[in-house]
Design a protein around this motif. Structure first.
Motif, PDB file in Angstrom:
ATOM      1  N   PRO A   1       0.825  -1.215   0.000  1.00 39.91           N
ATOM      2  CA  PRO A   1       0.000   0.000   0.000  1.00 39.91           C
ATOM      3  C   PRO A   1       0.858   1.263   0.000  1.00 39.91           C
ATOM      4  O   PRO A   1       1.865   1.343   0.716  1.00 39.91           O
ATOM      5  N   GLU A   2       0.479   2.232  -0.812  1.00 41.42           N
ATOM      6  CA  GLU A   2       1.282   3.453  -0.953  1.00 41.42           C
ATOM      7  C   GLU A   2       1.400   4.231   0.351  1.00 41.42           C
ATOM      8  O   GLU A   2       2.387   4.936   0.565  1.00 41.42           O
ATOM      9  N   ASP A   3       0.396   4.111   1.223  1.00 40.94           N
ATOM     10  CA  ASP A   3       0.427   4.874   2.463  1.00 40.94           C
ATOM     11  C   ASP A   3       1.058   4.109   3.621  1.00 40.94           C
ATOM     12  O   ASP A   3       1.018   4.558   4.762  1.00 40.94           O
ATOM     13  N   LEU A   4       1.664   2.973   3.333  1.00 45.29           N
ATOM     14  CA  LEU A   4       2.293   2.180   4.386  1.00 45.29           C
ATOM     15  C   LEU A   4       3.560   2.890   4.855  1.00 45.29           C
ATOM     16  O   LEU A   4       4.424   3.235   4.044  1.00 45.29           O
ATOM     17  N   PRO A   5       3.691   3.133   6.158  1.00 46.71           N
ATOM     18  CA  PRO A   5       4.890   3.816   6.657  1.00 46.71           C
ATOM     19  C   PRO A   5       6.153   3.063   6.277  1.00 46.71           C
ATOM     20  O   PRO A   5       6.179   1.827   6.235  1.00 46.71           O
TER      21      PRO A   5
END
Length: 398
Positions: free
Chosen positions: A370-374
C-alpha cells in the motif's frame, strides 16, 4: 539490476535447483533402489520407488522456466486463455547461481537481496511418494540434508540460509535430524504442511506424541518454515477424479478449485486446535509460498469455532495464531486486509525467485505494498521481521 532500497532486504522465499544426485549421494546402499532417473522418449524423469513421476517436467533442471515468467498471470489472470507453455514462454539454460552458493551471492547482489531463505525445489515430492515407509522417508530426507549441507551449507556467509527438511513420522528420528541440522548452523527447518505418515496411517503433528519434537524446536530457538509442497491432497481429489499425481506445472481447474488453500489451512488448524501453539507459546512458524488470502477467512472460521466450542481451547485461538504464526503473502494478495488481520510485524516478503510463478525482480515487491504504508513497516516486511524471528544480526545493505 538492484532496486535502490534504503533498508536491508531479506527474502523469505528463494529456491535452489537440486543436482541429479541430491537425494542419492549420501543414501545408504540398502535404500539405493528408492530413487532413480530414467529416459522416457528422450526426456529424463525421476523414478521414486519404481514409479515415474511427472511432478517436475525436467527434474534435472538443466533447462528451466525463466524467473517471473508467470508474474502477470498471477497478477491479472489469463484473459486470452493462453496455454501453460504460452504463459511460460521460452525456457532458459540453468545457470550456476541456481546450483551453487557463490554465484548465487553475486546474483543476489545484482538483484538487491541482502539475505535469503533458500528452499529446495524437487524435494517437495519426496515425503508423499514414500508415505507408507517411515524408515525410507527418514533415510532419503537425511541424504538430501547431507547433500544440502555439503553443496550449500546451512548458513553461507551469513547471507544464504538453506532449509534442511525435517520429516516427522518417527519422532525420535525427527529430533535427531533437528539436532544434526542445528549443530551445523541451520537457522530454520522445513516441515511439510501435511498429515504425518506413519506405520498405522497418518495423524496430526499437533497431537501430543509430537510434543518432544516441538519442545526440541523451542529449546533450539529455531524458526519452523512451512513451505507449500505436495501435501497429499490429490488423494482426496481422487475420490472425484480417480487416481492422479499432483502436477504443479500442469494447471488443472478442478484441482485448483477443490484444493484451494486447504493444506496450509489444515496444517494451521492442527497447530491451533490440537494445542501446539498454546503448549509452546514461544514456537515460531512461518507459512511460506502459501499466499496470504487464506488468513482472513481462516481466522473468521476459527473465531466461529471458538465461540461455539470455547471449552475446546485453553486460550483464544486467534490470539495464539497471531502470536506464533508469520505469513509470506503473494504480491497479488490483498495485503491491506492481511495487515489488518495479523499486523505488519507478522508479514514476510517472499519473491519465490527464480521460479516462474514468482517475481522476476524480487525487490519489485515493494511496488505492491500500500502506498500509504509507513516506511518503517515496509522495512519490517521486506526483511526486518525475518531478521528478528531468525535470530540473526541485521546486515549492511549491499
Amino acid at each position: 539490476m538492484a532496486r535502490p532500497l534504503n533498508f536491508p532486504v531479506f527474502d523469505a522465499d528463494n529456491h535452489l535447483y537440486e543436482t541429479q544426485d541430491s537425494f542419492t549421494r549420501h543414501l545408504p546402499d540398502r535404500y539405493r533402489g528408492a530413487i532413480d532417473y530414467v529416459d522416457v522418449r528422450g526426456r529424463t524423469k525421476i523414478v521414486v520407488r519404481g514409479q515415474i513421476s511427472e511432478y517436475i517436467p525436467n527434474p534435472t533442471f538443466e533447462v528451466v522456466a525463466r524467473p517471473g515468467a508467470q508474474e502477470e498471470y498471477f497478477r491479472v489472470g489469463n484473459p486470452e486463455g493462453k496455454s501453460y507453455r504460452e504463459l511460460i514462454g521460452e525456457p532458459m539454460r540453468s545457470i550456476p547461481a541456481f546450483r551453487e552458493p557463490a554465484p548465487r551471492i553475486e546474483l543476489m547482489n545484482e538483484l538487491g537481496i541482502d539475505r535469503a531463505l533458500m528452499f529446495p525445489t524437487l524435494a517437495s515430492l519426496l515425503e508423499e511418494r514414500m508415505r507408507d515407509d517411515a524408515d525410507l522417508i527418514h533415510a532419503v530426507v537425511h541424504s538430501l540434508n547431507e547433500w544440502l549441507y555439503e553443496q550449500w551449507s546451512f548458513n553461507y556467509e551469513n547471507r544464504i540460509f538453506t532449509t534442511p527438511v525435517i520429516t516427522l513420522p518417527i519422532v525420535e528420528k525427527a529430533i535427531e535430524e533437528l539436532e544434526w541440522a542445528v549443530e551445523r548452523g541451520a537457522k530454520t527447518i522445513l516441515v511439510r504442511p501435511a498429515p504425518v505418515p506413519g506405520y498405522n496411517g497418518s495423524r496430526s503433528f499437533g497431537f501430543e506424541e509430537f510434543d518432544p519434537f516441538w519442545q526440541a524446536v523451542v529449546d533450539a530457538d529455531i524458526l519452523v518454515s512451512m513451505h507449500a509442497s505436495d501435501s497429499g491432497y490429490s488423494r482426496y481429489q481422487a475420490d472425484w477424479t480417480g487416481p492422479q499425481e499432483m502436477l504443479p506445472f500442469r494447471p488443472n481447474a478442478f484441482r485448483m478449485m477443490t484444493m484451494g488453500k486447504r493444506p496450509i489451512e489444515d496444517a494451521m488448524s492442527a497447530l491451533v486446535c490440537h494445542g501446539v501453539l498454546t503448549r509452546f507459546p514461544d514456537l515460531r512458524v512461518a507459512a511460506i509460498e502459501n499466499g496470504g488470502d487464506w488468513v482472513v477467512p481462516f481466522l473468521h472460521h476459527l473465531g466461529d469455532v471458538h465461540r461455539k466450542m470455547p471449552q475446546a481451547f485453553d486460550e483464544d485461538p486467534i490470539e495464539a495464531f497471531r502470536r506464533n504464526v508469520y505469513v509470506s503473502p503473494f504480491h497479488e494478495d490483498d495485503l491491506g486486509a492481511l495487515f489488518d488481520a495479523i499486523g505488519t510485524d507478522h508479514v514476510l516478503f517472499g519473491s519465490d525467485y527464480p521460479h516462474p510463478e514468482g517475481l522476476a525482480e524480487p525487490c519489485s515487491y515493494v511496488d505492491h505494498l500500500p502506498e500509504d504504508l509507513p516506511e518503517e513497516d515496509v522495512a519490517k516486511i521486506m526483511g526486518g521481521n525475518l531478521t528478528r524471528i531468525m535470530r540473526v544480526e541485521a546486515p549492511v545493505t549491499v
